[in-house]
Write an enzyme that holds these catalytic residues in place. Structure first.
Site, PDB file in Angstrom:
ATOM      1  N   SER A  94       0.790  -1.093  -0.114  1.00  0.00           N
ATOM      2  CA  SER A  94       0.035  -0.143  -0.071  1.00  0.00           C
ATOM      3  C   SER A  94       0.810   1.370   0.016  1.00  0.00           C
ATOM      4  CB  SER A  94      -0.783   0.205   1.190  1.00  0.00           C
ATOM      5  OG  SER A  94      -2.086   1.039   0.930  1.00  0.00           O
ATOM      6  N   ASP A 216     -10.724  -4.936  -4.410  1.00  0.00           N
ATOM      7  CA  ASP A 216     -10.033  -3.987  -3.383  1.00  0.00           C
ATOM      8  C   ASP A 216     -10.728  -2.722  -3.482  1.00  0.00           C
ATOM      9  OD1 ASP A 216      -8.313  -2.653  -1.828  1.00  0.00           O
ATOM     10  OD2 ASP A 216      -6.419  -3.398  -2.592  1.00  0.00           O
ATOM     11  N   HIS A 244      -7.643  -5.677   0.718  1.00  0.00           N
ATOM     12  CA  HIS A 244      -6.225  -4.963   0.587  1.00  0.00           C
ATOM     13  C   HIS A 244      -4.965  -5.559   0.900  1.00  0.00           C
ATOM     14  CE1 HIS A 244      -4.416  -1.223  -0.634  1.00  0.00           C
ATOM     15  NE2 HIS A 244      -3.900  -1.088   0.572  1.00  0.00           N
TER      16      HIS A 244
END
Length: 267
Positions: A94, A216, A244
């Protein structure tokens, strides 16, 4: 202050090259526990916590330094300088994928490859660019976080984790969020969710694997497609996963994709 203490650095294995794992927002290095053991035979594994997260030195969190992701990118380069062997394979989840990308722009010679797990150069929709959230959505989330942090993390942890058939993972992420310092978390959330590094993407020349989840809500499929189109020397792999955090909810498939890519580029 030592870099080891600041970023809670831990090293495992003694391979000829280095692979480095860095967690996403609100998490820590334990998020990689299902992934990194499979790379111990080939690599020296370096794990770290972003400053302000996990077991890092919270006292080292400087709001000015970390007002952009570049401050964390500098920390990554510090850790590489002290603990890496040869150019590293950087695996970032991320926001850490963007932190690693920024570090690769600062010092490309220190990287042989970057693995981006659920990356997003910008979470905010802009014209034809689909980031997943409208600007007012992000403003609302950040305002809620300021008003009622506990309610925010209880709402967001299941959304971020996904994995509807694995409620234990949703609870784990919530527990990790609850352990964080609320003031640091609020500041890092604002930096993370309002950052826009689309203009930096084309500056990164280090080969990249974009590991995108099929479903996601935080980094939708369009983000992976956009990155693949604009990031030089990149490949896109889509893993069937809701959420995620595929390194937790689908670790075997994630490891296989990463390993196949590294064998392909001979890293």
């Amino acid at each position: 202050m030592s870099v080891q203490f600041r970023n809670n650095v831990h090293c495992h294995g003694d391979g000829p090259a280095t692979i480095m794992f860095v967690h996403g927002y609100g998490c820590d290095q334990q998020m990689w526990r299902f992934i990194y053991p499979s790379f111990l035979g080939r690599y020296r594994v370096v794990l770290m916590d972003l400053t302000g997260s996990g077991g890092s030195d919270l006292g080292a969190y400087d709001r000015e330094k970390y007002s952009t992701l570049h401050g964390h990118a500098e920390d990554v380069l510090d850790v590489i300088g002290l603990y890496a062997k040869a150019p590293v394979v950087f695996v970032g989840h991320s926001v850490a994928a963007m932190i690693g990308m920024l570090a690769s722009i600062m010092a490309p010679e220190k990287f042989v490859a970057q693995i981006m797990v659920g990356p997003s150069p910008s979470f905010i929709n802009d014209g034809d660019y689909v980031g997943g959230f409208n600007a007012e959505d992000i403003d609302g989330l950040l305002q809620m976080m300021e008003i009622d942090y506990d309610s925010w993390i209880k709402r967001m942890a299941p959304v971020i984790m996904g994995a509807p058939r694995q409620p234990v993972l949703q609870q784990e992420l919530l527990t990790r969020f609850q352990k964080n310092d609320p003031e640091i978390s609020r500041h890092f959330a604002r930096v993370t969710f309002t950052a826009d590094h689309r203009a930096d993407v084309e500056k990164s020349t280090v080969p990249a694997l974009i590991l995108q989840c099929s479903d996601d809500m935080i980094a939708p499929r369009e983000v992976g497609d956009w990155l693949h189109q604009h990031l030089p020397h990149s490949e896109l792999a889509v893993i069937t996963n809701i959420g995620h955090c595929p390194h937790l909810s689908s670790p075997s498939a994630s490891s296989d994709i990463i390993n196949d890519y590294l064998l392909q580029i001979q890293a």
